[in-house]
Design a protein around this motif. Sequence first.
Motif, PDB file in Angstrom:
ATOM      1  N   LEU A   1       0.667  -1.226   0.020  1.00 58.40           N
ATOM      2  CA  LEU A   1       0.227   0.022   0.128  1.00 58.40           C
ATOM      3  C   LEU A   1       1.013   1.304   0.123  1.00 58.40           C
ATOM      4  N   SER A   2       2.207   1.187   0.192  1.00 54.72           N
ATOM      5  CA  SER A   2       3.157   2.384   0.247  1.00 54.72           C
ATOM      6  C   SER A   2       2.674   2.948   1.397  1.00 54.72           C
ATOM      7  N   CYS A   3       1.820   2.631   2.651  1.00 53.77           N
ATOM      8  CA  CYS A   3       1.516   3.525   3.420  1.00 53.77           C
ATOM      9  C   CYS A   3       2.349   3.846   4.478  1.00 53.77           C
ATOM     10  N   ALA A   4       3.783   3.195   4.560  1.00 55.74           N
ATOM     11  CA  ALA A   4       4.662   3.555   5.631  1.00 55.74           C
ATOM     12  C   ALA A   4       4.223   2.886   7.135  1.00 55.74           C
ATOM     13  N   ASN A   5       3.510   2.066   7.232  1.00 56.24           N
ATOM     14  CA  ASN A   5       3.321   1.539   8.465  1.00 56.24           C
ATOM     15  C   ASN A   5       4.601   0.921   8.856  1.00 56.24           C
TER      16      ASN A   5
ATOM     17  N   MET B   1       7.206   3.001  10.245  1.00 56.22           N
ATOM     18  CA  MET B   1       6.846   3.650  11.448  1.00 56.22           C
ATOM     19  C   MET B   1       6.920   2.682  12.555  1.00 56.22           C
ATOM     20  N   VAL B   2       6.486   1.433  12.615  1.00 59.27           N
ATOM     21  CA  VAL B   2       6.673   0.740  13.612  1.00 59.27           C
ATOM     22  C   VAL B   2       8.104   0.000  13.746  1.00 59.27           C
TER      23      VAL B   2
ATOM     24  N   SER C   1       9.285   8.865   5.819  1.00 61.63           N
ATOM     25  CA  SER C   1       9.296   7.398   5.450  1.00 61.63           C
ATOM     26  C   SER C   1       9.977   7.400   3.857  1.00 61.63           C
TER      27      SER C   1
ATOM     28  N   TRP D   1       2.244  -5.461  11.827  1.00 60.77           N
ATOM     29  CA  TRP D   1       1.402  -4.161  11.648  1.00 60.77           C
ATOM     30  C   TRP D   1       1.322  -3.519  10.082  1.00 60.77           C
ATOM     31  N   CYS D   2       1.818  -4.742   9.244  1.00 58.71           N
ATOM     32  CA  CYS D   2       1.482  -4.365   7.871  1.00 58.71           C
ATOM     33  C   CYS D   2      -0.005  -4.678   7.531  1.00 58.71           C
ATOM     34  N   PRO D   3      -0.640  -3.502   7.135  1.00 62.90           N
ATOM     35  CA  PRO D   3      -2.121  -3.781   7.167  1.00 62.90           C
ATOM     36  C   PRO D   3      -2.438  -4.939   6.077  1.00 62.90           C
TER      37      PRO D   3
ATOM     38  N   SER E   1      -0.110   8.773   3.528  1.00 62.14           N
ATOM     39  CA  SER E   1      -1.206   8.299   4.095  1.00 62.14           C
ATOM     40  C   SER E   1      -1.614   8.643   5.488  1.00 62.14           C
TER      41      SER E   1
ATOM     42  N   VAL F   1      -5.511  -3.924  11.655  1.00 64.44           N
ATOM     43  CA  VAL F   1      -4.695  -4.835  12.379  1.00 64.44           C
ATOM     44  C   VAL F   1      -5.224  -5.450  13.632  1.00 64.44           C
TER      45      VAL F   1
ATOM     46  N   PRO G   1      -4.807   3.728   5.007  1.00 68.84           N
ATOM     47  CA  PRO G   1      -3.674   3.324   4.193  1.00 68.84           C
ATOM     48  C   PRO G   1      -3.576   3.944   2.712  1.00 68.84           C
TER      49      PRO G   1
ATOM     50  N   THR H   1      -0.532   5.755  -4.279  1.00 64.35           N
ATOM     51  CA  THR H   1      -0.748   4.428  -4.347  1.00 64.35           C
ATOM     52  C   THR H   1      -1.996   3.786  -5.137  1.00 64.35           C
TER      53      THR H   1
END
Lengths: 364, 256
Positions: A256-260, A263-264, A292, A343-345, B163, B178, B187, B214
């Motif tokens: 998703l390129s969301c950066a979770n 961040m974690v 990120s 924690w990756c969605p 995001s 999650v 996201p 995205t």
Amino acid sequence: MAALLTSLDSLVAALRADRRQVIGPTVRDGAIVLAELDSARQLPYGWGVRVAPGGYRLRERADRAAFGHSAGPQSWKAYLHPPRTELWSTRRGESPAEPDEPPPRYAFLGVRPCDLRAIGVLDRVLGQGKYPSVRYAARRAATFIVAVNCTEPGEACFCVSAGGGPKAAAGYDLVLTELIGADTVRYVVEAGSEKGERLLSTLDTYPADAATAEASAAVDAAAGRMGRALPPGDLRALIAEKRDAAHWDDVASRCLSCANCTMVCPTCFCTTVEDTTDLTGEVAGRWQRWDSCFDPDFSYLHGGAVRTSTRSRYRQWLSHKVGTWHDQFGEAGCVGCGRCVAWCPVGIDLTAELAALASEETAS
Amino acid sequence: MDAPTLAVWKFASCDGCQLTLLDCEDDLLMLAGRIKIAHFLEASSATVAGPYDVSLVEGSVTTPSDVERVKRIRAQSKALVAIGACATAGGIQALRNFADVDEFRSVVYARPDYIQTLARSEPISTYVPVDYELRGCPIDRGQLLELLGALLAGRRPQLPVHSVCFECKARGTPCLLVAAGTPCLGPVTQAGCGAICPAYGRGCYGCFGPVAATDPRALLAKLRALGMSADDLRRAFRTFNAAAPALAAIEETSEP
């Protein structure tokens, strides 16, 4: 010299009496988060977790363990290297001034061996080298660390294959091992520094005796119960060799390129700076905030971003984490805590991605 | 030097974004001391003729006369800022883009021949160049003040394109997807709101629109696994920013 505690109440009270802000695990919002603790009673006694790629749920344990859970959504990075910090501010006509506050006197309670290694990685990236961060170094020096040896690795854990293990090696002031009984918990405690010795000497403890061997056995057993493993071999060479692998496209179709993940991650340290002005036009400031490599603006140079595809951004992250980190800092950036997996969605699992890269035939 | 002038304009919209300016309270007083609010009908019927240094434009373009009016506003404005999901993506009313407008017109109005309307609800940028866009339904007060403060100071505003997850992580909110299994568009949605909804246990419903970098289809499998049907998915993505180009791919994928 190991000693035995039958409760953590006195430890937390002693740290607070030493004017420290105690940060430790506690249950909030359906997860075991890190937060300031007023007393040991806020620890997550009796709570465990079930972890899967992209999944995390609290579960009730049959015992009263406080540390019977693997890594949660946050890491200690949030305290040593906060998401947003002021670098300086100024009023019109005056010189910029850095914030003039002493660093917080933290006591971290419950630092896992993986996270202890991660703090070591941050020390080398941010606290040492040619241009150390004065702020990071000050926060770090003011922090008291109570590590906890790991007796319950989770489904996403892979510290052993990342070069660590469930036993805290170095860098703590005190280290605990939790001994879980039917309806009691006891803690074998050892000092790792003079500060730790001094604090420990103020607590009423029992002789550890046979508990020491029991603790060692529990920690040794944990090493064999990792939920995951990195593929064997030289990952740094693997990444360098597989720069053009087709598998990067496969990951990119799911990412998703969301950066979770960044961040974690307890070692991802990248930041950007933001300039602020207030509406009066009299006050300006400069802030540092987490950034990120998944942020399209992260690689923005004049005219546009360098890494425009998800493929290039994911490859950058993984390549740095297990490959070029070595070139920069002489070690890997991954400690095997499993947070990026849990924690990756969408549940992208770096151990599986690396294994897939390793098994892909290199195009000649 | 005269104070810079600000004008606020409305197209097809609910006025909520304009009201965000009034909702700035103490900051509005400070702002009023630095700028001249020259045209803002929601606050005052007294107006000053253009040109204007900054125009905030709310709403989407839905009628032939809107097209002409937005061009006149552009011609009178040094900087034009589109505010809100309507002005930046066509808004909820862009659902018409997927249906037959003549049929709507014949059913809704007693005298359909009185109604002049375009087949599509379009963002401001379809018809005139836009200098900045503030996303959201409604826009975020902090982002509005940041933008106006930056324009006053002559600096680049901080308007992140990443995001919502960045903001959840910064405020320490455990991921709802999650840890709770709650459907959340965070996201694939652009930050800027401060991740308000997830902080209260509510999944992001995407009012700030898609992250440009995205492919939102990557989230579909997860949302399906959490129990969302094809209809649920279509509704989730076809709300505030239904016509955002980045969401067009969702429609093809989520057909039953």
